[in-house]
Scaffold this motif. Structure first.
Motif, PDB file in Angstrom:
ATOM      1  N   ALA A  63     -14.034   5.289  -8.748  1.00 14.51           N
ATOM      2  CA  ALA A  63     -12.443   4.292  -9.672  1.00 14.51           C
ATOM      3  C   ALA A  63     -12.478   2.874  -8.573  1.00 14.51           C
ATOM      4  O   ALA A  63     -13.122   1.997  -9.081  1.00 14.51           O
ATOM      5  N   MET A  64     -12.179   2.961  -7.103  1.00 19.98           N
ATOM      6  CA  MET A  64     -11.829   1.491  -6.775  1.00 19.98           C
ATOM      7  C   MET A  64     -13.333   1.394  -6.607  1.00 19.98           C
ATOM      8  O   MET A  64     -13.034   0.242  -6.038  1.00 19.98           O
ATOM      9  N   LEU A  65     -13.927   1.839  -5.998  1.00 24.48           N
ATOM     10  CA  LEU A  65     -15.129   1.338  -5.995  1.00 24.48           C
ATOM     11  C   LEU A  65     -16.336   0.645  -7.030  1.00 24.48           C
ATOM     12  O   LEU A  65     -16.437  -0.906  -6.758  1.00 24.48           O
ATOM     13  N   ARG A  66     -15.212   0.826  -8.552  1.00 26.75           N
ATOM     14  CA  ARG A  66     -15.894   0.020  -8.942  1.00 26.75           C
ATOM     15  C   ARG A  66     -14.324  -0.818  -9.121  1.00 26.75           C
ATOM     16  O   ARG A  66     -15.260  -2.587  -9.822  1.00 26.75           O
TER      17      ARG A  66
ATOM     18  N   ARG B 136      -5.567   9.257  -9.497  1.00 25.91           N
ATOM     19  CA  ARG B 136      -6.708   8.055  -9.376  1.00 25.91           C
ATOM     20  C   ARG B 136      -5.918   6.512  -9.452  1.00 25.91           C
ATOM     21  O   ARG B 136      -6.629   5.733  -8.983  1.00 25.91           O
ATOM     22  N   ASN B 137      -4.860   6.289 -10.127  1.00 24.45           N
ATOM     23  CA  ASN B 137      -4.476   5.142 -10.797  1.00 24.45           C
ATOM     24  C   ASN B 137      -3.752   4.413  -9.055  1.00 24.45           C
ATOM     25  O   ASN B 137      -4.222   3.372  -8.564  1.00 24.45           O
ATOM     26  N   HIS B 138      -3.505   5.137  -8.628  1.00 26.49           N
ATOM     27  CA  HIS B 138      -2.672   4.948  -7.341  1.00 26.49           C
ATOM     28  C   HIS B 138      -3.730   4.484  -6.153  1.00 26.49           C
ATOM     29  O   HIS B 138      -3.554   3.248  -5.910  1.00 26.49           O
ATOM     30  N   MET B 139      -4.163   5.541  -5.993  1.00 25.78           N
ATOM     31  CA  MET B 139      -5.598   4.426  -5.900  1.00 25.78           C
ATOM     32  C   MET B 139      -6.312   2.759  -5.509  1.00 25.78           C
ATOM     33  O   MET B 139      -6.520   3.090  -4.877  1.00 25.78           O
ATOM     34  N   VAL B 140      -6.516   3.003  -6.540  1.00 28.06           N
ATOM     35  CA  VAL B 140      -6.515   1.993  -7.240  1.00 28.06           C
ATOM     36  C   VAL B 140      -5.894   0.785  -7.409  1.00 28.06           C
ATOM     37  O   VAL B 140      -6.239  -0.541  -6.759  1.00 28.06           O
ATOM     38  N   LEU B 141      -4.850   0.812  -7.206  1.00 27.20           N
ATOM     39  CA  LEU B 141      -3.691  -0.425  -6.667  1.00 27.20           C
ATOM     40  C   LEU B 141      -3.535  -0.395  -5.275  1.00 27.20           C
ATOM     41  O   LEU B 141      -3.490  -1.451  -5.449  1.00 27.20           O
ATOM     42  N   LEU B 142      -3.454   0.682  -4.688  1.00 26.80           N
ATOM     43  CA  LEU B 142      -3.574   0.397  -3.387  1.00 26.80           C
ATOM     44  C   LEU B 142      -5.185  -0.158  -2.296  1.00 26.80           C
ATOM     45  O   LEU B 142      -5.488  -1.129  -1.676  1.00 26.80           O
ATOM     46  N   ALA B 143      -6.236  -0.225  -3.301  1.00 27.62           N
ATOM     47  CA  ALA B 143      -7.219  -1.099  -2.988  1.00 27.62           C
ATOM     48  C   ALA B 143      -7.200  -1.786  -3.283  1.00 27.62           C
ATOM     49  O   ALA B 143      -7.522  -2.591  -2.374  1.00 27.62           O
ATOM     50  N   ARG B 144      -6.367  -2.031  -4.166  1.00 26.57           N
ATOM     51  CA  ARG B 144      -6.922  -4.613  -5.161  1.00 26.57           C
ATOM     52  C   ARG B 144      -5.665  -4.261  -3.679  1.00 26.57           C
ATOM     53  O   ARG B 144      -5.738  -5.287  -3.693  1.00 26.57           O
ATOM     54  N   ASP B 145      -4.241  -4.020  -3.724  1.00 25.33           N
ATOM     55  CA  ASP B 145      -3.652  -4.757  -3.039  1.00 25.33           C
ATOM     56  C   ASP B 145      -3.964  -4.885  -1.417  1.00 25.33           C
ATOM     57  O   ASP B 145      -3.599  -5.845  -1.155  1.00 25.33           O
ATOM     58  N   GLY B 146      -4.297  -4.101  -1.047  1.00 25.55           N
ATOM     59  CA  GLY B 146      -4.746  -3.635   0.181  1.00 25.55           C
ATOM     60  C   GLY B 146      -6.331  -4.409   0.970  1.00 25.55           C
ATOM     61  O   GLY B 146      -6.941  -4.180   2.292  1.00 25.55           O
TER      62      GLY B 146
END
Length: 315
Positions: free
Chosen positions: A288-291, A234-244
């Motif tokens: 989570a990353m959509l939010r 979950r957190n890794h996906m949010v990390l990548l979405a925020r960075d790229g």
């Protein structure tokens, strides 16, 4: 603002009193008297007496509101730290002699704004690592190697939260840590280093800034249990979405890599279980990353009220 000092060392702790004592005793013996130590404790019981028995000058903050949120505890420490260099140590590490000198020596290069120190785990062969240390790869995966011995200080993309240091001015510009990586707090440390990279800052790994990581048990669950693996995805996906950005190629490649790894599990039952955990983690991460992310990369600087408050405290 109070007068600054050359170095502040911040320790966040939660219900690990004996580990905190061990960490403080080693740190007190390894650093000079002018080093400020800040402890943020989310435990139910106040431990001010324990802390000041070891280091009478230490700043002790007892804050139950940050329980279960490591990055919020780190940000609480930033509100009290006076150092031009601000380091963070986990409460279950033991600092080696020479750590302070090695950290400050790495910052002697004015281009360096973040330093990750060597974190030994006591595992056979960990001194050697065949990949570059601390890199974000095109498929969205991360190299590690933070227990390895490199020939010299090397550039990195990300570091390890158990032993990391930053320039105060950099933390002020960023507005502190993003404090919404829940559960095991996986990737909260990677996040701030990638934000450093987005600013064009130089982060390095110092093999001489050594601590020994002697892991304490998690307050909830066990390391590498199902809960841990779900939060990791979950957190890794949010990390990548925020960075790229949500549409980044590295995020798509990472998801494909995770499903390809299902086939590496031995036996049908374990394959099915890994597929289930992977699918649940990726579904949770997608929500989570959509939010918490956008189609394009997020700016590295926090501009919310809490970020501006931390920026003001550090400025």
């Amino acid at each position: 603002m109070a007068e600054t000092v050359p170095l502040s060392v911040c320790i966040v702790t939660y219900e690990r009193r004996d580990f905190l004592r061990r960490c403080l005793q080693a740190l007190d013996a390894a650093v000079t008297d002018d080093v400020e130590i800040v402890v943020v404790d989310a435990s139910a019981a106040d431990a001010a007496d324990l802390v000041r028995q070891v280091r009478p000058s230490a700043v002790y903050v007892h804050d139950r509101l940050v329980a279960g949120w490591m990055t919020r505890a780190r940000n609480a420490a930033l509100r009290h730290a006076r150092g031009e260099i601000i380091s963070f140590l986990d409460d279950d590490v033991v600092v080696s002699p020479g750590w302070q000198h090695a950290v400050l020596d790495a910052f002697a290069d004015p281009a360096v704004v973040a330093v990750a120190g060597r974190t030994r785990n006591g595992q056979p062969g960990e001194e050697t690592y065949d990949l570059p240390v601390g890199r974000l790869l095109p498929d969205g995966s991360l190299t590690e190697g933070f227990a390895s011995v490199t020939a010299s200080i090397v550039d990195i993309d990300h570091g390890i939260g158990a032993n990391m240091s930053f320039r105060r001015a950099l933390l002020a510009r960023l507005g502190g840590f993003r404090d919404d990586y829940p559960g095991t707090a996986m990737r909260e440390d990677t996040d701030i280093y990638l934000r450093v990279r987005r600013l064009g800052g130089k982060a390095v790994f110092s093999p001489d800034a050594v601590v020994d990581h002697l892991p304490a048990p998690h307050v909830k669950g066990r390391r590498f249990d199902t809960r841990y693996k779900l939060y990791a995805r979950r957190n890794h996906m949010v990390l990548l979405a925020r960075d790229g950005g949500i549409r980044s190629e590295s995020l798509r490649r990472w998801i494909a890599r995770e499903y390809a790894a299902v086939g590496d599990a031995p036996g049908l039952f374990r394959k099915v279980r890994r597929w289930g955990v992977t699918t649940a983690g990726i579904a949770w991460g997608s929500t989570a990353m959509l939010r918490q992310a956008r189609w394009s990369p997020l700016p590295p600087e926090r501009t919310d009220a809490a970020g501006n408050e931390i920026r003001a405290a550090l400025s």
